[in-house]
Structure formats: C-alpha cells, structure tokens
Design an enzyme around this catalytic site. Structure first.
Site, mmCIF file in Angstrom:
data_model
loop_
_atom_site.group_PDB
_atom_site.id
_atom_site.type_symbol
_atom_site.label_atom_id
_atom_site.label_comp_id
_atom_site.label_asym_id
_atom_site.label_seq_id
_atom_site.Cartn_x
_atom_site.Cartn_y
_atom_site.Cartn_z
ATOM 1 N N CYS A 2 -1.681 -4.398 -6.986
ATOM 2 C CA CYS A 2 -1.498 -4.717 -8.647
ATOM 3 C C CYS A 2 -2.831 -2.566 -8.579
ATOM 4 C CB CYS A 2 -2.616 -5.502 -9.196
ATOM 5 S SG CYS A 2 -1.182 -7.211 -9.011
ATOM 6 N N ARG A 27 2.793 1.976 -6.161
ATOM 7 C CA ARG A 27 1.825 1.022 -5.295
ATOM 8 C C ARG A 27 3.056 0.339 -5.080
ATOM 9 N NH1 ARG A 27 -3.927 1.890 -6.493
ATOM 10 N NH2 ARG A 27 -4.621 -0.650 -6.433
ATOM 11 N N TRP A 76 1.891 -7.059 -8.874
ATOM 12 C CA TRP A 76 2.344 -7.316 -7.826
ATOM 13 C C TRP A 76 2.251 -8.820 -7.251
ATOM 14 C CZ3 TRP A 76 1.026 -8.542 -2.212
ATOM 15 C CH2 TRP A 76 2.141 -8.423 -1.541
ATOM 16 N N ASN A 100 -7.173 -7.426 -10.350
ATOM 17 C CA ASN A 100 -6.501 -7.076 -9.132
ATOM 18 C C ASN A 100 -7.707 -8.326 -8.355
ATOM 19 O OD1 ASN A 100 -5.328 -6.491 -7.057
ATOM 20 N ND2 ASN A 100 -5.820 -4.177 -7.060
ATOM 21 N N GLY A 101 -6.244 -8.334 -7.277
ATOM 22 C CA GLY A 101 -6.979 -9.366 -6.492
ATOM 23 C C GLY A 101 -6.744 -10.722 -6.270
ATOM 24 N N GLU A 481 8.565 0.621 15.665
ATOM 25 C CA GLU A 481 8.285 0.652 14.312
ATOM 26 C C GLU A 481 9.152 0.916 13.702
ATOM 27 O OE1 GLU A 481 6.053 1.528 11.896
ATOM 28 O OE2 GLU A 481 6.449 3.702 10.964
ATOM 29 N N LYS A 485 11.117 0.060 9.950
ATOM 30 C CA LYS A 485 11.300 1.068 8.899
ATOM 31 C C LYS A 485 12.356 0.247 8.312
ATOM 32 C CE LYS A 485 7.841 3.672 8.128
ATOM 33 N NZ LYS A 485 6.932 2.697 8.431
ATOM 34 N N GLU A 488 12.002 -2.490 6.060
ATOM 35 C CA GLU A 488 11.468 -2.380 4.805
ATOM 36 C C GLU A 488 11.921 -1.713 4.002
ATOM 37 O OE1 GLU A 488 7.526 0.469 6.055
ATOM 38 O OE2 GLU A 488 6.648 -0.726 4.871
ATOM 39 N N HIS A 504 15.090 -10.955 29.223
ATOM 40 C CA HIS A 504 14.039 -12.503 29.290
ATOM 41 C C HIS A 504 14.034 -13.536 27.672
ATOM 42 C CE1 HIS A 504 12.688 -11.379 32.395
ATOM 43 N NE2 HIS A 504 11.920 -10.781 32.149
ATOM 44 N N LYS A 605 2.357 -0.866 -1.568
ATOM 45 C CA LYS A 605 1.379 0.787 -1.067
ATOM 46 C C LYS A 605 -0.162 -0.110 0.182
ATOM 47 C CE LYS A 605 1.064 4.432 0.998
ATOM 48 N NZ LYS A 605 2.032 4.817 2.387
HETATM 49 C C1 AGP Z 1 3.892 0.468 6.868
HETATM 50 O O1 AGP Z 1 5.808 1.249 6.330
HETATM 51 C C2 AGP Z 1 3.924 -0.089 5.290
HETATM 52 N N1 AGP Z 1 3.465 0.838 4.699
HETATM 53 C C3 AGP Z 1 3.308 -0.971 6.020
HETATM 54 O O2 AGP Z 1 3.007 -2.183 7.256
HETATM 55 C C4 AGP Z 1 1.292 -0.783 5.829
HETATM 56 O O3 AGP Z 1 1.691 0.199 7.371
HETATM 57 C C5 AGP Z 1 0.312 -1.478 6.511
HETATM 58 O O4 AGP Z 1 0.815 -2.475 5.117
HETATM 59 C C6 AGP Z 1 -0.450 -1.376 6.440
HETATM 60 O O5 AGP Z 1 -1.493 -0.166 5.143
HETATM 61 P P1 AGP Z 1 -2.716 0.086 5.368
HETATM 62 O O6 AGP Z 1 -2.482 1.407 6.277
HETATM 63 O O7 AGP Z 1 -2.654 0.683 4.768
HETATM 64 O O8 AGP Z 1 -3.690 -0.277 5.732
#
Ligand code: AGP
Length: 610
Positions: A2, A27, A76, A100-101, A481, A485, A488, A504, A605
């Site tokens: 948020c 965000r 969010w 927010n929270g 990773e 990517k 997501e 395995h 974000k």
């Molecule tokens: C990665 O592309 C994502 N945006 C997500 O996994 C991110 O790395 C994770 O939420 C950690 O965020 P931070 O580095 O701000 O703690």
C-alpha cells in the site's frame, strides 16, 4: 504494498495527494482513494482499479469545495477483495484514515466496537482504526489523545494518516513496523510511505521512529512519543532527483533497469574499492569480520538468491561456515545461534516485513547485524549495526534486476575482504580477484547486445505451460532466479533445479517440447551440467543452452538446441553474468504475452506485511 500520501497547508491538497500516489504506482496496487476535509466534514472518493479510475470518478463527482488538507491511498489487498468498499480512506463518524500494514487483532477490536453499536461497511482490518479512534473522541478525548489511546490497542504493523471532520488544519500520522516519512515544506507539510512520492514538493524529510505520533499543521510538526513527551527527530535533506527520472525512453522500467546494470554495478564496486582498485575497502565495523565464528544470511525472494550465491563465495574464499534461510521461515524457527555470530540481511527496499522481523530475532540472539540494502533510510538499515548500500538507484519495476546484481557485486567484494582479513587469500589473489570484478561492467555491457537473441528465444517458449531451469553451484541459484523472473512477470510456471537433482524426480516432468534452459558457463562443472542437459534432450525437451565461448567450442554434437553464447568470464563473475540472459528472457516473454511487466498482477514492490 500500500501507499500513503497526505498534504496539509495547500489549497491543491488533494491534487498533490493524487500526484504523489501516482509516483508510487510501481509498488503495485488494486484500488485507490482520497479524502479531504471542508465544511465540517470529511469527503471521500475511492475506486477499484488504477488511479485513472479515481480521476475519472473525481471528474464525474468533484469535491464541492477546496481544502488545504487531504490524505490518499493506493491499496494492495490483504483483507477483503480489491473492490470499492474495501478501498481506503476508511471513515468513521469523527475521523478518516489511510493505513498501510496489517492490524492483527482487528477481529477482536471490531467485535468489541460492534457490541457498542458501531457498524462497519468493509471487510478490511483497516476500518477498525477510524472506528476505534472515533470511540475515544466520543468519550471526550482530543484527536491526539484518541490516537495515542487507540494505537496502544493495535497489534501488528501500521502506518497511518488521519484527518478529522471538525479540524481542517490538522493531520496526524503514526507508524509501527511500516514505513512513513514526513515531508517538511514551506507553509505546507506532507506524509508519505516513500519519500519519492513527495520528492516533487520538498527535499526535507523526517523519518518517524516506531510508535512516534506526529501532529502536522501547515506550519508546524510536533512529534510525540507513546508516553506523550514530545521528541525531535532529525530533518534530512535527500537528493531524490534521479528517483523518478521516468523510463528515459525505455518501454518499461524493467528494461531501463536491466540496461542500467553495467553502470550501477560499476558505481557499487567503486564505492567499496580502495583508491587503486586492488582490494576491497569496507566501512569501519563495530566487530572483527575476521573473528566471527559463523555467518547467517537472511532475505526473501530474489534477495535470498543473492544470499545463496554469497554463501558459496564466503565458504569457498573465507572458509567460514554460512547458514542461509528465507526470512519468513527463519523468523519463527527459533534457530540456535552461535554467540557473537554475524547475521547479514539482504533487502532492496529495506522494508520487507519478514526480513525486518528476522533481524529483530537475530538481535535477540546477540548477533552482529549487517544489512545490504538499496534504500538507505529504510527500517532494516536503521536497525542494523552496519549498512552496506548498493548503488543501484531507485528500482521501480517490481521484478528485481539491478538491485540483485549490485547485491552480488557488493557481496563478491565483501567475501574477498573477509577472506583477506582471515589470511585465506594472499595479497596477490586479492588483487587478481578484485581486478576481475572491475572487468564485469564492460563484459555486461557487451552482453546487453544479446537482447535480440533472447527475444527470439522468448518466442520459442512463450506458449509453454511450464519451463525448467537447471544449473550447478551458483548457477543453480541463477536457475532459481531465472524461474522466479519468468513466473513473476510472464505468469508461466517455472522451476529451477540443481542439475544433479534432475534424476531424483524432476526429470519425470520432461516431455516433448518442455523448455529446459541449461545455465552452463565453462567451469569445473560444465561437463556434468551438459550431461544433465543431454538427459533432458534424450526425452525430447525443447533445449536452450546458455553457455560462453569456451563452452560452445566444447560442444561437438549438432543436436537441435538453441545456444546463447555469453562473454567468457572468471568463475566469480559467472553468477552475475548469467543473470542477465535469464532477466532478458523473462522480460521478452512477458512483453510478448502482454502482461504488465513493471507491475505484475498480485505482486508488490516491497512486501511490508507478513
Ligand atoms: C523479485 O523480483 C521480487 N520483487 C521479490 O522476490 C523481492 O526480491 C522480495 O520481495 C524481497 O524484496 P526486498 O529485496 O525489498 O526485501
């Protein structure tokens, strides 16, 4: 995550709020709203969808008067669907709030208030906040007293912006475990979840501490501690000029940030090298890096993958045992920790709730706390003994790219530094490794030319239902990773596996046409990884090999596979170098599929809630 914006003292208050909310769209959110106070009441407009929907609503139903105080919010969804009734601001009869929270005890509060006849119109935890504050105002407390009393009852994380029906010259803000900053203007004051949202209006910021309550008027800011005493917090001047330099001609922020990697990796390296670039140079630390008995690395998501690669580097070069874990697990598993150990927290935003909570657990276990963040004034940075800043600059796209590779560049130097201090590397070895690292930006720059080849590769896999990435050693981490990517931003299911693990179980997934992306730079595991690739090819996988010039030469068969040839680099650079093609592959697939590349569905974000 948020976003909150508040303005007091400007007759364009709600327009400034909306402008600030737009700067936080990156965000990720699914509804938005704004509230302003005039004629003895608070007037609210809110809408599901993007801020443009809120603007359309305001065109059709404009506020009937102007006002100098307004608050706004991008939501969010955590509790309650992303529909209008659950959007913020949330009103009660005396005040209106943006939050927010997560209020963890909201059901108890809601039940108690309902027993007093208070009704609720949303499914959210946030709506209990204005209702609770109102109940105390109705008992004769002032707005400030009511906020002080209400926040003592809230459990969980919150950043709050609060306005009151009968006072259009006051805005109250408070936070606990969720970010909130005050912007100090000239005759106008601001609040925001992120300094960038109000950087257009001021460069003076006050970062509230947990449980601070700030009372803002147009000309004054008074901050109270929970016990009611006033406290002075430092006003910082921040240069946010580069923060939102826009896409600079790139189609997406993610594309811009991938292309920024050579430059920001160079800046990050320069920040932690000695004058003649022959060895790392780290800031003074209140503990002896060479003497720590154990190192623990904790993070989430892509940042956790930086921790995984760093584990390999520290154990290989510095010979110190390293434990790694994702923060959401570590914070609850009551891990026994070696007294005087070093805990390193990795976070681009510096606000990830699980990582912050894990830091507090480590603090309770008498650990030295070092954080690697990209946001210097973040909660994780403020709660650390030592902070190493990546110089990635503001990362806007939800999918982390330059933050990740600058984390790796910084950690490579830190690993060499620890090894040097422990005498595990000679001065010559340190000099050679350091020089190798300084060659990385130029090598990455040349690899950016591979974008067209990656786009062709993206066309081959864009219709797949799933994709498999394999690698060994740190390239196993880059396989993870790469899969993250792709998941997501293109929404294609993908998994990364240690190549040696395929036999395995996972090899059962291989069927005709299943894309298998093999990450195999030429190193001592090249042959083994190529064998695993061929086992997948024998089962008619759609084989994509990402290797380097030396690896390509080693391949003698003319099997029908796509081969991407990266610049040849030393082992220590390979995980960083091979991150670029998997970033580009996911980007091009997402663009071809038409997904929202910079703000993928369901994602934020920075995850400042559990
Ligand atoms: C990665 O592309 C994502 N945006 C997500 O996994 C991110 O790395 C994770 O939420 C950690 O965020 P931070 O580095 O701000 O703690």
């Amino acid at each position: 995550m948020c976003g909150i914006v508040g303005v007091i003292g400007n007759k364009e208050a709600y327009n400034q709020v909306i402008a600030g909310l737009k700067l936080m769209e990156y965000r990720g959110y699914d509804s938005s709203g704004v509230a302003t106070v005039f004629d003895g009441a608070t007037h609210v407009r809110k809408s599901a969808g993007k801020i443009s929907c809120l603007e359309d609503l305001l065109k059709n139903k404009p506020f009937s008067n102007s006002s100098e105080v307004a608050i706004g919010h991008t939501r969010w969804a955590t509790h309650g669907e992303p529909i209008e009734k659950n959007a913020h601001p949330h009103q009660s009869t005396k005040c209106t709030v943006v939050h927010n929270g997560i209020i963890e005890n909201y059901l108890d509060i809601r039940k108690n208030l309902q027993q007093k006849g208070i009704t609720f119109s949303s499914d959210t935890d946030s709506e209990t906040v204005p209702a609770l504050i109102t109940s105390f105002i109705n008992n004769g407390l002032s707005p400030l007293e009511a906020v002080q009393k209400a926040t003592k009852e809230l459990k969980g994380a919150y950043a709050l912006g609060i306005v009151f029906d009968d006072t259009n010259d006051t805005l109250i803000a408070t936070r606990k475990a969720a970010p909130l900053v005050i912007g100090v203007g000239n005759g106008t004051n601001y609040i925001a979840s992120d300094p960038m949202a109000i950087a257009a209006f001021t460069n003076k910021f006050i970062f509230l501490e947990n449980n601070d309550i700030a009372v803002l008027t147009k000309d004054n800011i008074t901050i109270y501690k929970p016990n009611g005493e006033t406290v002075t917090r430092q006003t910082q001047i921040l240069d946010m000029s580069g923060a939102m330099a826009g896409k600079a001609g790139y189609r997406h922020f993610m594309l811009k940030e991938m292309h920024e990697q050579p430059a920001v990796i160079s800046e990050t390296l320069q920040a932690y090298l000695n004058d003649n670039h022959t060895a790392p140079k780290m800031p003074e630390m209140p503990f002896n890096l060479a003497k720590v008995p154990h190192i623990t690395l904790i993070a989430c998501g892509t940042a956790f993958y930086a921790a995984m690669v760093t584990k390999n580097w520290i154990e290989e070069y510095a010979k110190i045992p390293v434990t790694i874990d994702v923060a959401s697990e570590f914070r609850y598993r009551k891990a026994p920790m070696i007294n005087g150990g070093l805990c390193i927290f990795v976070s681009q935003s510096g606000e990830t709730a699980d990582t912050l909570a894990a830091l507090h657990y480590a603090r309770s276990q008498n650990q030295h706390i070092l954080s690697v963040v990209n946001s210097p004034n973040s909660s994780i940075a403020r709660d650390s003994d030592v902070v190493l800043h990546t110089k990635a600059g503001q990362e806007i796209a939800v999918a982390s790219t330059k933050a990740f590779t600058t984390q790796l560049a910084l950690f490579a130097l830190l690993s060499i530094e620890i090894a040097k201090l422990k005498g595990e590397l000679t001065n010559n070895e340190v000099k050679e490794l350091t020089h190798t690292l300084t060659e990385l930006p130029a090598k990455l720059l040349s690899a950016l030319d591979l974008s067209d080849a990656m786009e062709d590769m993206a066309r081959k896999i864009m219709h797949a239902n799933s994709a498999i990435y394999i690698g060994r050693g740190s390239l196993f981490t880059i396989a993870l990773e790469g899969a993250l990517k792709l998941k997501e931003i293109s929404y294609i299911h993908a998994e990364g596996f240690a190549a040696g693990e395929m036999k395995h179980g996972p090899i059962a997934l291989i069927d005709e046409g299943v894309p298998v992306i093999t990450l195999a730079p030429y190193n001592d595991m090249f042959e083994k990884t190529i064998s695993n690739m061929k086992e997948a090819e024998a089962r008619r996988a759609q084989s994509i090999l990402i290797t380097d010039e030396k690896g390509a030469k080693e391949l003698t068969d003319n099997k029908n596979r796509t081969v991407i040839v990266m610049p040849l680099v030393s082992d220590i650079l390979q995980p960083i170098m091979f991150t670029l093609p998997v970033q580009m592959l996911s980007y091009h697939v997402a663009v071809l599929k038409g997904t929202d590349v910079d703000q993928p569905r369901n994602l934020a974000k920075s995850v400042t809630v559990e």
